[in-house]
Write a protein that holds these residues in place. Structure first.
Motif, PDB file in Angstrom:
ATOM      1  N   ALA A 136      41.735  56.302  44.632  1.00 15.12           N
ATOM      2  CA  ALA A 136      40.964  57.450  44.146  1.00 15.12           C
ATOM      3  C   ALA A 136      40.870  57.401  42.632  1.00 15.12           C
ATOM      4  N   GLY A 137      39.690  57.714  42.108  1.00  9.83           N
ATOM      5  CA  GLY A 137      39.481  57.684  40.667  1.00  9.83           C
ATOM      6  C   GLY A 137      39.207  56.301  40.121  1.00  9.83           C
ATOM      7  N   GLU A 138      39.219  55.295  41.019  1.00  6.53           N
ATOM      8  CA  GLU A 138      38.973  53.918  40.584  1.00  6.53           C
ATOM      9  C   GLU A 138      37.911  53.249  41.465  1.00  6.53           C
ATOM     10  N   SER A 139      36.986  54.060  41.977  1.00  8.77           N
ATOM     11  CA  SER A 139      36.062  53.564  42.998  1.00  8.77           C
ATOM     12  C   SER A 139      35.222  52.383  42.517  1.00  8.77           C
ATOM     13  N   THR A 140      34.619  52.487  41.344  1.00 10.37           N
ATOM     14  CA  THR A 140      33.753  51.404  40.872  1.00 10.37           C
ATOM     15  C   THR A 140      34.573  50.201  40.439  1.00 10.37           C
ATOM     16  N   TYR A 141      35.759  50.448  39.891  1.00  8.25           N
ATOM     17  CA  TYR A 141      36.641  49.345  39.508  1.00  8.25           C
ATOM     18  C   TYR A 141      37.085  48.581  40.757  1.00  8.25           C
ATOM     19  N   CYS A 142      37.480  49.318  41.795  1.00  5.17           N
ATOM     20  CA  CYS A 142      37.842  48.669  43.060  1.00  5.17           C
ATOM     21  C   CYS A 142      36.661  47.896  43.630  1.00  5.17           C
ATOM     22  N   ALA A 143      35.472  48.485  43.566  1.00  6.03           N
ATOM     23  CA  ALA A 143      34.283  47.806  44.081  1.00  6.03           C
ATOM     24  C   ALA A 143      34.060  46.482  43.365  1.00  6.03           C
ATOM     25  N   ALA A 144      34.238  46.484  42.043  1.00  4.29           N
ATOM     26  CA  ALA A 144      34.056  45.259  41.259  1.00  4.29           C
ATOM     27  C   ALA A 144      35.089  44.205  41.646  1.00  4.29           C
ATOM     28  N   LYS A 145      36.340  44.630  41.755  1.00  5.33           N
ATOM     29  CA  LYS A 145      37.402  43.671  42.059  1.00  5.33           C
ATOM     30  C   LYS A 145      37.319  43.173  43.502  1.00  5.33           C
ATOM     31  N   TRP A 146      36.912  44.044  44.430  1.00  7.52           N
ATOM     32  CA  TRP A 146      36.711  43.591  45.810  1.00  7.52           C
ATOM     33  C   TRP A 146      35.582  42.557  45.855  1.00  7.52           C
ATOM     34  N   ALA A 147      34.565  42.753  45.045  1.00  6.59           N
ATOM     35  CA  ALA A 147      33.456  41.795  44.999  1.00  6.59           C
ATOM     36  C   ALA A 147      33.939  40.428  44.531  1.00  6.59           C
ATOM     37  N   VAL A 148      34.786  40.413  43.513  1.00  4.20           N
ATOM     38  CA  VAL A 148      35.309  39.141  43.014  1.00  4.20           C
ATOM     39  C   VAL A 148      36.193  38.482  44.078  1.00  4.20           C
ATOM     40  N   LYS A 149      36.979  39.281  44.775  1.00  3.22           N
ATOM     41  CA  LYS A 149      37.798  38.732  45.861  1.00  3.22           C
ATOM     42  C   LYS A 149      36.913  38.088  46.934  1.00  3.22           C
ATOM     43  N   GLY A 150      35.839  38.764  47.302  1.00  4.75           N
ATOM     44  CA  GLY A 150      34.903  38.203  48.276  1.00  4.75           C
ATOM     45  C   GLY A 150      34.273  36.920  47.781  1.00  4.75           C
ATOM     46  N   LEU A 151      33.968  36.876  46.482  1.00  5.75           N
ATOM     47  CA  LEU A 151      33.416  35.670  45.879  1.00  5.75           C
ATOM     48  C   LEU A 151      34.394  34.506  46.010  1.00  5.75           C
ATOM     49  N   VAL A 152      35.641  34.748  45.632  1.00  3.63           N
ATOM     50  CA  VAL A 152      36.652  33.695  45.670  1.00  3.63           C
ATOM     51  C   VAL A 152      36.870  33.195  47.097  1.00  3.63           C
ATOM     52  N   GLU A 153      36.999  34.114  48.045  1.00  4.13           N
ATOM     53  CA  GLU A 153      37.264  33.701  49.420  1.00  4.13           C
ATOM     54  C   GLU A 153      36.083  32.937  50.019  1.00  4.13           C
ATOM     55  N   SER A 154      34.870  33.313  49.651  1.00  5.70           N
ATOM     56  CA  SER A 154      33.688  32.601  50.155  1.00  5.70           C
ATOM     57  C   SER A 154      33.573  31.213  49.532  1.00  5.70           C
TER      58      SER A 154
END
Length: 221
Positions: A136-154
């Motif tokens: 909570a309170g970090e929604s866009t930051y989490c979204a950005a970091k989840w995106a990078v995680k998805g990038l790395v795993e792909s």
């Protein structure tokens, strides 16, 4: 040779200091020329400094062109934070957050893979424990970091038969200047120092001929 992005402060600067003490050849990059020069001047051994904007394909290409040899390791620490309830966040700041974290990672990894996918280069992508759970309170930051995680795993799947390895790092909160521009005020006295996190990360990055640690979580105690 080790290439460290985001080396002008925080974890990147701490890693530069540790590797310099052991005599490694270093290339350090960051957006802030003054702070990058200060880090370079503080090291035991001289390092090559290169100011770069990782949101610019041309700037990344120029950075790689400046390397005298392929790096053995790339440690991508560059990024930024921005926090607050979603309704209070400024759209321009959200875009900058996504550029600094997601766009930069996409463009840097694209260039590195294009050049070095057939070489034994370890690419260490530093994210955050915000890549692992919603906050909570970090929604866009989490979204950005989840995106990078998805990038790395792909990209790991695309590099399945390549000697290049992608290593994901998830550090918890650190007591650095990161928070001063994040929009969030909190007491970080009990957070890890950048040097503590760098020491643990450096130790975890030791690999063997037939194995390496692919995912590293550094929790604060």
């Amino acid at each position: 040779m080790i290439l460290i992005t985001g080396a002008s402060s925080g974890l990147g600067a701490a890693l530069a200091n540790l590797y310099s003490q052991e005599g490694y050849a270093l290339t350090l990059t960051g957006r802030n020329e003054q702070r990058l020069k200060q880090v370079g001047a503080s090291l035991n051994n001289s390092a090559k400094l290169h100011v770069a904007d990782l949101c610019s394909p041309d700037s990344i290409s120029a950075l790689c062109n400046s390397l005298i040899e392929p790096p053995k390791t790339v440690i991508h620490c560059a990024g930024s934070g921005y926090f607050g309830k979603i309704e209070t966040q400024d759209p321009s700041a959200i875009k900058q957050l996504l550029d600094n974290n997601v766009t930069s990672s996409i463009l840097l990894l694209r260039e590195l893979i294009t050049r070095y996918r057939d070489q034994a280069v370890n690419v260490v992508v530093v994210m955050s424990t915000a890549s692992q759970t919603g906050k909570a309170g970090e929604s866009t930051y989490c979204a950005a970091k989840w995106a990078v995680k998805g990038l790395v795993e792909s990209l790991r799947l695309e590099l399945k038969d390549s000697p290049m390895k992608l290593i994901a790092v998830y550090p918890g909160g650190m007591n650095t200047d990161f928070w001063s521009t994040s929009g969030q005020t909190l007491n970080t006295d009990n957070f890890m120092t950048a040097n503590e996190a760098a020491t643990m990360l450096k130790q975890a990055l030791i690999s063997a001929e037939h194995g390496y640690i692919s995912d590293i979580t550094i929790n604060r105690g």
